[in-house]
Design a protein around this motif. Structure first.
Motif, PDB file in Angstrom:
ATOM      1  N   TRP A 127      46.857 -54.290 -27.953  1.00  0.00           N
ATOM      2  CA  TRP A 127      46.383 -55.556 -27.379  1.00  0.00           C
ATOM      3  C   TRP A 127      46.845 -56.722 -28.251  1.00  0.00           C
ATOM      4  CZ3 TRP A 127      42.993 -59.278 -29.358  1.00  0.00           C
ATOM      5  CH2 TRP A 127      42.466 -60.201 -28.452  1.00  0.00           C
ATOM      6  N   CYS A 128      46.686 -56.596 -29.566  1.00  0.00           N
ATOM      7  CA  CYS A 128      47.119 -57.653 -30.487  1.00  0.00           C
ATOM      8  C   CYS A 128      48.629 -57.872 -30.384  1.00  0.00           C
ATOM      9  CB  CYS A 128      46.734 -57.298 -31.918  1.00  0.00           C
ATOM     10  SG  CYS A 128      44.958 -57.358 -32.272  1.00  0.00           S
ATOM     11  N   ALA A 129      49.386 -56.775 -30.322  1.00  0.00           N
ATOM     12  CA  ALA A 129      50.842 -56.894 -30.242  1.00  0.00           C
ATOM     13  C   ALA A 129      51.270 -57.575 -28.946  1.00  0.00           C
ATOM     14  CB  ALA A 129      51.480 -55.516 -30.352  1.00  0.00           C
ATOM     15  N   ALA A 130      50.611 -57.235 -27.836  1.00  0.00           N
ATOM     16  CA  ALA A 130      50.970 -57.822 -26.541  1.00  0.00           C
ATOM     17  C   ALA A 130      50.713 -59.325 -26.505  1.00  0.00           C
ATOM     18  CB  ALA A 130      50.187 -57.137 -25.427  1.00  0.00           C
ATOM     19  N   LEU A 131      49.750 -59.788 -27.299  1.00  0.00           N
ATOM     20  CA  LEU A 131      49.416 -61.217 -27.321  1.00  0.00           C
ATOM     21  C   LEU A 131      50.106 -61.959 -28.462  1.00  0.00           C
ATOM     22  CD1 LEU A 131      45.621 -60.957 -26.455  1.00  0.00           C
ATOM     23  CD2 LEU A 131      47.462 -61.757 -24.973  1.00  0.00           C
ATOM     24  N   GLY A 132      50.990 -61.264 -29.182  1.00  0.00           N
ATOM     25  CA  GLY A 132      51.749 -61.925 -30.233  1.00  0.00           C
ATOM     26  C   GLY A 132      50.975 -62.177 -31.509  1.00  0.00           C
ATOM     27  N   ILE A 133      49.913 -61.388 -31.740  1.00  0.00           N
ATOM     28  CA  ILE A 133      49.119 -61.549 -32.964  1.00  0.00           C
ATOM     29  C   ILE A 133      48.975 -60.189 -33.653  1.00  0.00           C
ATOM     30  CG2 ILE A 133      47.878 -63.632 -32.276  1.00  0.00           C
ATOM     31  CD1 ILE A 133      45.554 -61.803 -31.372  1.00  0.00           C
ATOM     32  N   PRO A 134      50.093 -59.522 -33.970  1.00  0.00           N
ATOM     33  CA  PRO A 134      50.028 -58.133 -34.462  1.00  0.00           C
ATOM     34  C   PRO A 134      49.291 -57.964 -35.782  1.00  0.00           C
ATOM     35  CG  PRO A 134      52.224 -59.060 -34.780  1.00  0.00           C
ATOM     36  CD  PRO A 134      51.477 -60.029 -33.930  1.00  0.00           C
ATOM     37  N   ASN A 135      49.197 -59.021 -36.588  1.00  0.00           N
ATOM     38  CA  ASN A 135      48.581 -58.892 -37.908  1.00  0.00           C
ATOM     39  C   ASN A 135      47.146 -59.387 -37.957  1.00  0.00           C
ATOM     40  OD1 ASN A 135      51.009 -57.878 -39.082  1.00  0.00           O
ATOM     41  ND2 ASN A 135      51.815 -59.965 -39.118  1.00  0.00           N
ATOM     42  N   ILE A 136      46.610 -59.778 -36.808  1.00  0.00           N
ATOM     43  CA  ILE A 136      45.237 -60.282 -36.753  1.00  0.00           C
ATOM     44  C   ILE A 136      44.262 -59.122 -36.615  1.00  0.00           C
ATOM     45  CG2 ILE A 136      43.594 -61.660 -35.428  1.00  0.00           C
ATOM     46  CD1 ILE A 136      45.540 -63.321 -37.012  1.00  0.00           C
ATOM     47  N   ARG A 137      43.209 -59.153 -37.378  1.00  0.00           N
ATOM     48  CA  ARG A 137      42.149 -58.158 -37.281  1.00  0.00           C
ATOM     49  C   ARG A 137      40.791 -58.853 -37.243  1.00  0.00           C
ATOM     50  NH1 ARG A 137      45.603 -55.768 -35.782  1.00  0.00           N
ATOM     51  NH2 ARG A 137      46.466 -53.731 -36.377  1.00  0.00           N
ATOM     52  N   PRO A 138      39.816 -58.260 -36.560  1.00  0.00           N
ATOM     53  CA  PRO A 138      38.480 -58.873 -36.516  1.00  0.00           C
ATOM     54  C   PRO A 138      37.839 -58.895 -37.897  1.00  0.00           C
ATOM     55  CG  PRO A 138      38.435 -56.664 -35.599  1.00  0.00           C
ATOM     56  CD  PRO A 138      39.872 -56.990 -35.821  1.00  0.00           C
TER      57      PRO A 138
ATOM     58  N   PRO B  92      34.475 -70.971 -33.319  1.00  0.00           N
ATOM     59  CA  PRO B  92      34.916 -71.157 -31.932  1.00  0.00           C
ATOM     60  C   PRO B  92      35.740 -69.981 -31.412  1.00  0.00           C
ATOM     61  CG  PRO B  92      36.287 -72.436 -33.426  1.00  0.00           C
ATOM     62  CD  PRO B  92      35.165 -71.876 -34.250  1.00  0.00           C
ATOM     63  N   LEU B  93      35.827 -69.894 -30.090  1.00  0.00           N
ATOM     64  CA  LEU B  93      36.657 -68.893 -29.417  1.00  0.00           C
ATOM     65  C   LEU B  93      37.624 -69.629 -28.496  1.00  0.00           C
ATOM     66  CD1 LEU B  93      34.028 -66.144 -28.485  1.00  0.00           C
ATOM     67  CD2 LEU B  93      35.938 -65.887 -30.078  1.00  0.00           C
ATOM     68  N   GLN B  94      38.728 -70.062 -29.069  1.00  0.00           N
ATOM     69  CA  GLN B  94      39.687 -70.848 -28.303  1.00  0.00           C
ATOM     70  C   GLN B  94      40.946 -70.058 -27.939  1.00  0.00           C
ATOM     71  OE1 GLN B  94      40.236 -74.271 -30.842  1.00  0.00           O
ATOM     72  NE2 GLN B  94      38.390 -75.274 -30.086  1.00  0.00           N
ATOM     73  N   ASP B  95      41.345 -69.127 -28.791  1.00  0.00           N
ATOM     74  CA  ASP B  95      42.489 -68.269 -28.467  1.00  0.00           C
ATOM     75  C   ASP B  95      42.260 -66.911 -29.114  1.00  0.00           C
ATOM     76  OD1 ASP B  95      44.092 -67.965 -31.092  1.00  0.00           O
ATOM     77  OD2 ASP B  95      43.818 -70.127 -30.960  1.00  0.00           O
ATOM     78  N   PRO B  96      43.037 -65.883 -28.696  1.00  0.00           N
ATOM     79  CA  PRO B  96      42.774 -64.517 -29.154  1.00  0.00           C
ATOM     80  C   PRO B  96      42.755 -64.335 -30.671  1.00  0.00           C
ATOM     81  CG  PRO B  96      44.222 -64.462 -27.265  1.00  0.00           C
ATOM     82  CD  PRO B  96      44.066 -65.911 -27.635  1.00  0.00           C
ATOM     83  N   SER B  97      43.508 -65.146 -31.396  1.00  0.00           N
ATOM     84  CA  SER B  97      43.514 -64.995 -32.854  1.00  0.00           C
ATOM     85  C   SER B  97      42.158 -65.303 -33.480  1.00  0.00           C
ATOM     86  CB  SER B  97      44.587 -65.891 -33.486  1.00  0.00           C
ATOM     87  OG  SER B  97      44.268 -67.266 -33.292  1.00  0.00           O
ATOM     88  N   ASP B  98      41.275 -65.944 -32.732  1.00  0.00           N
ATOM     89  CA  ASP B  98      39.948 -66.276 -33.255  1.00  0.00           C
ATOM     90  C   ASP B  98      39.057 -65.049 -33.438  1.00  0.00           C
ATOM     91  OD1 ASP B  98      40.397 -69.000 -33.509  1.00  0.00           O
ATOM     92  OD2 ASP B  98      39.814 -69.418 -31.437  1.00  0.00           O
ATOM     93  N   ILE B  99      39.503 -63.886 -32.974  1.00  0.00           N
ATOM     94  CA  ILE B  99      38.696 -62.680 -33.217  1.00  0.00           C
ATOM     95  C   ILE B  99      38.563 -62.392 -34.707  1.00  0.00           C
ATOM     96  CG2 ILE B  99      39.343 -61.659 -30.986  1.00  0.00           C
ATOM     97  CD1 ILE B  99      41.110 -59.663 -32.605  1.00  0.00           C
ATOM     98  N   ARG B 100      39.461 -62.971 -35.514  1.00  0.00           N
ATOM     99  CA  ARG B 100      39.397 -62.731 -36.964  1.00  0.00           C
ATOM    100  C   ARG B 100      38.124 -63.299 -37.584  1.00  0.00           C
ATOM    101  NH1 ARG B 100      42.895 -66.971 -36.148  1.00  0.00           N
ATOM    102  NH2 ARG B 100      42.723 -68.796 -37.530  1.00  0.00           N
TER     103      ARG B 100
END
Length: 294
Positions: A201-212, A176-184
């Protein structure tokens, strides 16, 4: 009079100052990286100053190097002009333009310029420009960058924003694609050289450690958008890349975010380039185009 350093050493210094690695300089000069390094060291020895900080094959100007480049640039432009043999280029213009800017923005509007100035012949060149700079074989360029060399004239054309886009079929799909962290959980399509934008972009959305899950790099923004529209993966996009596809419904923004970025489009050229009447007219025309569409 003190003997001057060799033009080969000066040329190697100037080219190294405008390119990220000595490998690129050596390829253009048809020399080995060690030969380029020796030329630069000869100039440093002549001046008694370190002109670059070196990290592996990468080089970065020291303060002394930046000051020397600033003093040399107008002199080298004058030397280049002295060897120019073309009779009159006032009606010809060669522009460096990124392919995605050309296809998405410039070409749909170029007929207006041609109507206003039918005597000017334009050549568009989509070959890469040096980081923060303009190649010597073009009159001016459109740059997508976060900084332009202080030695160049430049004007920012528009501010860009970043966001994730994907084909409509991906939004309701799995994973699913429900919030930006789902890019992982997904492949991400990314324009080469914009990794820093993704990090911010990740830092601005509060997900600095998330990677695709994985990244597929593209050199052409238009092809990247086509790949996203055909479901190859999510794409990290800017307004100029994706507006046409979003308006047509081929792409959607699943998270609705729109993050400002320090990367923007600039018009840039050497100060002496305005001696070309055609370049001055294009400069004035493109600024008016953006002012009218703000």
């Amino acid at each position: 009079m003190r003997r001057l350093p060799s033009m080969g050493a000066i040329e190697a210094f100037v080219m190294a100052a405008q390119r990220p690695t000595l490998r690129e300089v050596s390829d253009e000069l048809n020399l080995s990286p060690s030969a380029v390094s020796r030329r630069i060291k000869a100039l440093e020895s002549y001046l008694g100053q370190d002109l670059f900080d070196r990290t592996g094959n990468e080089v970065h100007l020291t303060d002394d190097g930046a000051e020397l480049l600033k003093r040399l640039t107008p002199a080298l432009e004058s030397i280049g002009n002295a060897f120019t043999t073309a009779p009159d280029r006032s009606n010809t213009l060669k522009l460096g333009v990124p392919s995605f800017f050309c296809s998405q923005w410039l070409l749909p509007r170029l007929a207006d310029f041609n109507t206003r100035y039918p005597d000017i012949a334009i050549t568009l060149d989509s070959s890469p420009q040096p980081p923060a700079g303009v190649r010597d074989d073009v009159d001016g360029a459109i740059l997508f960058t976060d900084q332009v060399s202080e030695l160049l004239y430049n004007r920012r054309l528009r501010r860009e924003f970043t966001y994730i886009v994907g084909a409509p079929s991906m939004v309701g799909g799995t994973p699913p694609l429900q919030d930006p962290s789902d890019i992982r959980h997904h492949k991400l399509l990314l324009l080469r050289g914009t990794d820093r934008l993704l990090t911010k972009w990740c830092a601005a959305l509060g997900i600095p450690n998330i990677r695709p899950a994985s990244i597929i790099y593209f050199d052409n923004g238009h092809l990247m958008m086509e790949a996203a529209a055909n479901g190859m993966g999510l794409a990290f996009a800017i307004d100029l890349h994706s507006a046409t596809h979003i308006n047509s419904g081929r792409l959607v923004r699943p998270f609705g975010e729109r993050i400002p970025t320090e990367f923007n489009f600039f018009f840039a050229c050497k100060h002496s380039a305005f001696e070309n009447r055609a370049l001055k007219r294009f400069h004035d025309w493109i600024l008016r185009q953006f002012e009218q569409n703000l």
